[in-house]
Scaffold this motif. Structure first.
Motif, PDB file in Angstrom:
ATOM      1  N   GLU A  52      35.479  38.487  55.524  1.00 31.23           N
ATOM      2  CA  GLU A  52      34.972  37.573  54.502  1.00 31.23           C
ATOM      3  C   GLU A  52      33.492  37.816  54.248  1.00 31.23           C
ATOM      4  O   GLU A  52      33.052  37.869  53.088  1.00 31.23           O
ATOM      5  N   TRP A  97      45.112  38.456  52.400  1.00 26.80           N
ATOM      6  CA  TRP A  97      44.794  37.028  52.331  1.00 26.80           C
ATOM      7  C   TRP A  97      43.650  36.759  51.365  1.00 26.80           C
ATOM      8  O   TRP A  97      43.552  35.650  50.805  1.00 26.80           O
ATOM      9  N   THR A  98      42.791  37.744  51.114  1.00 26.88           N
ATOM     10  CA  THR A  98      41.671  37.519  50.191  1.00 26.88           C
ATOM     11  C   THR A  98      42.144  37.320  48.757  1.00 26.88           C
ATOM     12  O   THR A  98      41.405  36.774  47.936  1.00 26.88           O
ATOM     13  N   ALA A 113      44.108  35.264  47.620  1.00 24.92           N
ATOM     14  CA  ALA A 113      44.229  33.838  47.320  1.00 24.92           C
ATOM     15  C   ALA A 113      42.876  33.145  47.213  1.00 24.92           C
ATOM     16  O   ALA A 113      42.825  31.940  46.971  1.00 24.92           O
ATOM     17  N   ARG A 114      41.802  33.891  47.381  1.00 25.83           N
ATOM     18  CA  ARG A 114      40.452  33.318  47.344  1.00 25.83           C
ATOM     19  C   ARG A 114      39.774  33.669  46.027  1.00 25.83           C
ATOM     20  O   ARG A 114      39.291  34.788  45.835  1.00 25.83           O
ATOM     21  N   ASP A 130      36.978  32.998  45.002  1.00 20.89           N
ATOM     22  CA  ASP A 130      35.540  33.214  45.152  1.00 20.89           C
ATOM     23  C   ASP A 130      35.217  34.575  45.756  1.00 20.89           C
ATOM     24  O   ASP A 130      34.036  34.896  45.965  1.00 20.89           O
ATOM     25  N   LEU A 131      36.250  35.406  46.039  1.00 20.77           N
ATOM     26  CA  LEU A 131      36.027  36.718  46.626  1.00 20.77           C
ATOM     27  C   LEU A 131      36.365  37.822  45.630  1.00 20.77           C
ATOM     28  O   LEU A 131      37.207  37.633  44.753  1.00 20.77           O
TER      29      LEU A 131
END
Length: 363
Positions: free
Chosen positions: A74, A99-100, A102-103, A105-106
Motif C-alpha cells: 500500500e 486486493w488493490t 477494490a481501492r 484511492d490507489l
C-alpha cells in the motif's frame, strides 16, 4: 467531496499533445466535456491537466528481499500515486496485489504475474525458477494470473561464464510466447545484454525491459517488428555501483555492465530514431524507490528524446499502448494538475499541484 459532488477542472486540459481544452467535468468518477445539468456542490481545480502518468515498469508488492506484506504494498502504491503515476504496469511480483483493485484511492495496476527465470539465474525470492522444459506451462499459468502480460527473465549472469548470457533456448521461447498469445497475453522480458535479443524478437516477443544491449544490428529488427522498449534509465544509473561490487569475482561481467551504462543514452536515442516505441518505466520496488516517474521522463530527454515525445511516453502514448483510456469522454477521472505547461519543461512533472483519481482529489 460527497458522493454527489461534481468536480470541474479548469485551465488547460491536455487531452492530447495538441488537443487542449478549457475545462472538463467529473460526475460519478467519469469525465465529461459537457456541464452536467443541475450541477451543484461543484469543486474547482485549476491548472495544466494531464492524464494520470504511467509507470510501465514497476513492482508493487516487492522489495530487495522478495514479497512484502499488504501494508508495504500500500505504501508503495501511494508513493507512486502521490508522484502522479496513476497507471502502473507491474512487471513481475511474487505478491498477490489484486486486493488493490477494490481501492479507488490507489493507482490502477496491470500485472504481469510473477517473473519466470532460469534456475539460479535471478534474484533470490523474486521469480519462479524453472528449466526450459517447464517454460510453456509456467507462461500459461502467469498469463492466467496476470492482467494481459507475462514477464520472462531473458538474460542474467551465468556464473560459469562470468558474464551475462541468454537464459532460454530459442525453441522453448517460441513455444512459450505462442502460448501466451493464444491466451490473450503479451510477453515482455528483462534483458540487459545483447545475446538474447534477436531470438526473443524473432520468437514474437512484445516488449523488452531495459534493452541496454540493443545494437545497430538489432535496433532495425525491433523497429520492423514493432517491439517496444522500456529503458528504466533511473535503474540503469545503478550499473556502475553494481559493476564495482562484482569486479573482483566477475571482471568480464563488471566490464560489460559498465559498457552498457556508458552507452545507455546513445542506445535509447538510436532506438527512438529508428522508430522503436519507447515508454516510461522506473523499475521501482526491487532496490529502487517508488515515485520516480518524473525523473525517468527527464532521463529520456537527456537521452535525446524530444520533450513532447517523452511526455507522451508516460501519458497519451503509454495509455494507448497499454489499452487504457486517457482523458476521453466517459473515461475514469484520473488526471494530474500542474502549475505550468509540462510540454514546455518536463521537470514540471516533479511537482504535481493536484492528483485526481476516479474523479476525486486525492493529493
Amino acid at each position: 467531496m460527497s458522493d454527489h459532488a461534481v468536480l470541474r477542472v479548469r485551465g488547460r486540459i491536455l487531452v492530447g499533445p495538441e488537443d487542449v481544452r478549457d475545462e472538463l467535468w467529473m460526475v460519478g468518477g467519469r469525465i465529461s466535456y459537457e456541464r452536467p445539468p443541475g450541477a451543484r456542490d461543484v469543486r474547482d481545480v485549476e491548472g495544466w491537466a494531464l492524464p494520470g502518468l504511467v509507470d510501465a515498469h514497476c513492482h508493487v508488492g516487492l522489495d530487495h528481499h522478495g514479497a512484502v506484506d499488504a501494508a508495504t504494498s500500500e505504501r508503495q502504491a501511494l508513493t507512486d500515486r502521490d508522484a502522479g503515476a496513476l497507471l502502473l504496469r507491474d512487471a513481475g511480483s511474487p505478491a498477490d496485489t489484486h486486493w488493490t483493485d477494490a481501492r479507488p484511492d490507489l493507482p490502477k495496476i496491470i500485472r504481469a504475474g510473477r517473473h519466470i527465470a532460469r534456475t539460479r539465474r535471478y534474484i533470490r525470492g523474486y521469480a519462479h525458477e524453472i528449466e526450459p522444459a517447464d517454460l510453456v506451462a509456467y507462461v500459461a499459468r502467469e498469463a492466467r494470473r496476470g492482467d494481459g502480460w507475462v514477464k520472462l527473465v531473458g538474460d542474467w549472469i551465468d556464473r560459469d561464464a562470468g558474464d551475462l548470457t541468454a537464459c532460454w533456448p530459442r525453441a522453448e521461447v517460441e513455444a512459450a510466447i505462442a502460448e501466451a498469445h493464444r491466451l490473450g497475453a503479451r510477453v515482455t522480458a528483462h534483458c540487459f545484454a545483447e545475446a538474447a535479443l534477436r531470438d526473443l524478437v524473432e520468437a514474437g516477443i512484445d516488449c523488452i525491459e531495459h534493452a541496454t544491449g540493443l545494437t545497430e544490428d538489432t535496433i532495425p529488427l525491433f523497429a520492423e517488428r514493432g517491439v517496444a522498449i522500456v529503458p528504466t534509465l533511473v535503474n540503469i544509473a545503478t550499473f556502475p555501483q553494481l559493476a564495482a561490487g562484482g569486479q573482483e569475482r566477475y571482471p568480464r561481467w563488471s566490464a560489460h555492465m559498465n559498457r552498457l551504462y556508458e552507452r545507455r543514452y546513445d542506445t535509447v536515442r538510436a532506438a527512438y530514431d529508428a522508430g522503436v516505441p519507447v515508454f516510461v518505466g522506473t523499475d521501482a520496488g526491487g532496490g529502487l524507490a517508488h515515485g520516480l516517474v518524473a525523473a525517468e521522463v527527464e532521463e529520456l530527454t537527456k537521452a535525446g528524446i524530444p520533450p513532447l515525445e517523452a511526455l507522451s511516453a508516460t501519458t497519451w502514448g503509454a495509455r494507448t499502448w497499454l489499452g487504457r483510456p486517457a482523458l476521453e469522454e466517459g473515461a475514469p477521472g484520473d488526471l494530474v494538475v500542474y502549475d505550468e505547461d509540462p510540454r514546455a519543461d518536463v521537470r514540471v512533472l516533479a511537482a504535481p499541484r493536484r492528483i485526481v483519481l476516479n474523479g476525486r482529489v486525492v493529493g
